[in-house]
Design a protein around this motif. Structure first.
Motif, PDB file in Angstrom:
ATOM      1  N   ARG A 103      47.402  76.111   2.877  1.00 60.16           N
ATOM      2  CA  ARG A 103      48.691  76.722   2.532  1.00 60.16           C
ATOM      3  C   ARG A 103      48.521  77.809   1.476  1.00 60.16           C
ATOM      4  NH1 ARG A 103      50.633  71.460   2.931  1.00 60.16           N
ATOM      5  NH2 ARG A 103      50.573  71.241   0.679  1.00 60.16           N
ATOM      6  N   GLN A 104      47.622  77.573   0.526  1.00 64.36           N
ATOM      7  CA  GLN A 104      47.395  78.559  -0.520  1.00 64.36           C
ATOM      8  C   GLN A 104      46.839  79.859   0.076  1.00 64.36           C
ATOM      9  OE1 GLN A 104      44.763  77.099  -3.567  1.00 64.36           O
ATOM     10  NE2 GLN A 104      45.417  78.641  -5.041  1.00 64.36           N
ATOM     11  N   ARG A 107      49.590  81.699   1.929  1.00 68.58           N
ATOM     12  CA  ARG A 107      50.511  82.434   1.050  1.00 68.58           C
ATOM     13  C   ARG A 107      49.898  83.756   0.587  1.00 68.58           C
ATOM     14  NH1 ARG A 107      51.335  77.219  -1.062  1.00 68.58           N
ATOM     15  NH2 ARG A 107      50.137  77.747  -2.909  1.00 68.58           N
ATOM     16  N   LYS A 110      49.917  86.104   3.479  1.00 66.80           N
ATOM     17  CA  LYS A 110      51.277  86.586   3.728  1.00 66.80           C
ATOM     18  C   LYS A 110      51.613  87.732   2.776  1.00 66.80           C
ATOM     19  CE  LYS A 110      56.035  85.022   4.212  1.00 66.80           C
ATOM     20  NZ  LYS A 110      56.944  83.874   4.194  1.00 66.80           N
TER      21      LYS A 110
END
Length: 163
Positions: A103-104, A107, A110
Motif C-alpha cells: 500500500r505504501q 501511494r 499514485k
C-alpha cells in the motif's frame, strides 16, 4: 530501445533473489534494456530515463525497508510531474503479511501518477522469531518463477508498446 528499471533493497537476500529472477526473465526480451539497481545506488536520473519500473522491497515493521524509503525520498520530487502514465509493478518479501508495504508503494506511485500493470506480488517467508527474521532468506523455486513471470510480463509489455 525501451528501458525497465528494477529498484531493489534486501538485507537478508529474499528481495534480492526476487529482483534478480525478474531481471533475468526481463533481459530475455528483445528491444528492452533491463537495469537492475540497488535502491541506495539509484537516483532521479535513473528514474527519469526509464520507461517502466519494478520496485522490490522487504516489508520491515509493516512498511517498506528504510533504504527503499530513502530511494523514494531522494527521487520523488525531481521526478514529480515528469513520469506520469509510466508502468510499474511491485514485489514485496514479507514475513507474514506484506500488504502495508504494498500500500505504501501504491501511494507513492499514485503521487507520481504511475500506472500499475500488475497486482503486487507478495511472497511470505513466514519468519516470525528474531532469529528467523535476521536469517538469510531462501525463496522457493515456484515463487522465483512467479517473479520471473512478472519481469517477463513487464518487459514484454514494453517491447510491444503496451506500456
Amino acid at each position: 530501445m525501451r528501458r525497465l528499471l528494477i529498484v531493489w533493497h534486501s538485507m537478508t537476500g529474499g528481495a534480492r533473489a526476487m529482483a534478480e529472477a525478474a531481471a533475468d526473465a526481463a533481459r530475455g526480451q528483445e528491444g528492452v534494456e533491463t537495469i537492475l539497481r540497488r535502491a541506495d545506488a539509484t537516483d532521479a536520473g535513473d528514474v527519469l530515463a526509464a520507461d517502466a519500473y519494478l520496485f522490490v522491497t522487504p516489508e520491515n515493521l509493516a512498511a517498506i525497508a528504510g533504504l527503499m524509503k530513502d530511494f523514494f525520498d531522494r527521487c520523488y520530487y525531481p521526478a514529480l510531474g515528469r513520469i506520469e502514465g509510466r508502468a510499474y509493478a511491485q514485489m514485496v518479501c514479507a514475513g507474514s503479511d506484506g500488504t502495508s508495504a504494498a500500500r505504501q508503494i501504491e501511494r507513492i506511485a499514485k503521487g507520481w501518477r504511475l500506472r500499475a500493470v500488475a497486482d503486487p506480488l507478495i511472497l511470505l517467508t513466514h519468519a516470525q522469531t528474531p532469529e528467523a527474521i535476521a536469517a538469510p532468506k531462501i525463496i522457493a523455486p515456484a515463487d522465483l518463477d512467479r517473479c520471473r513471470d512478472l519481469g517477463a510480463a513487464i518487459a514484454g509489455g514494453l517491447a510491444l508498446g503496451i506500456y
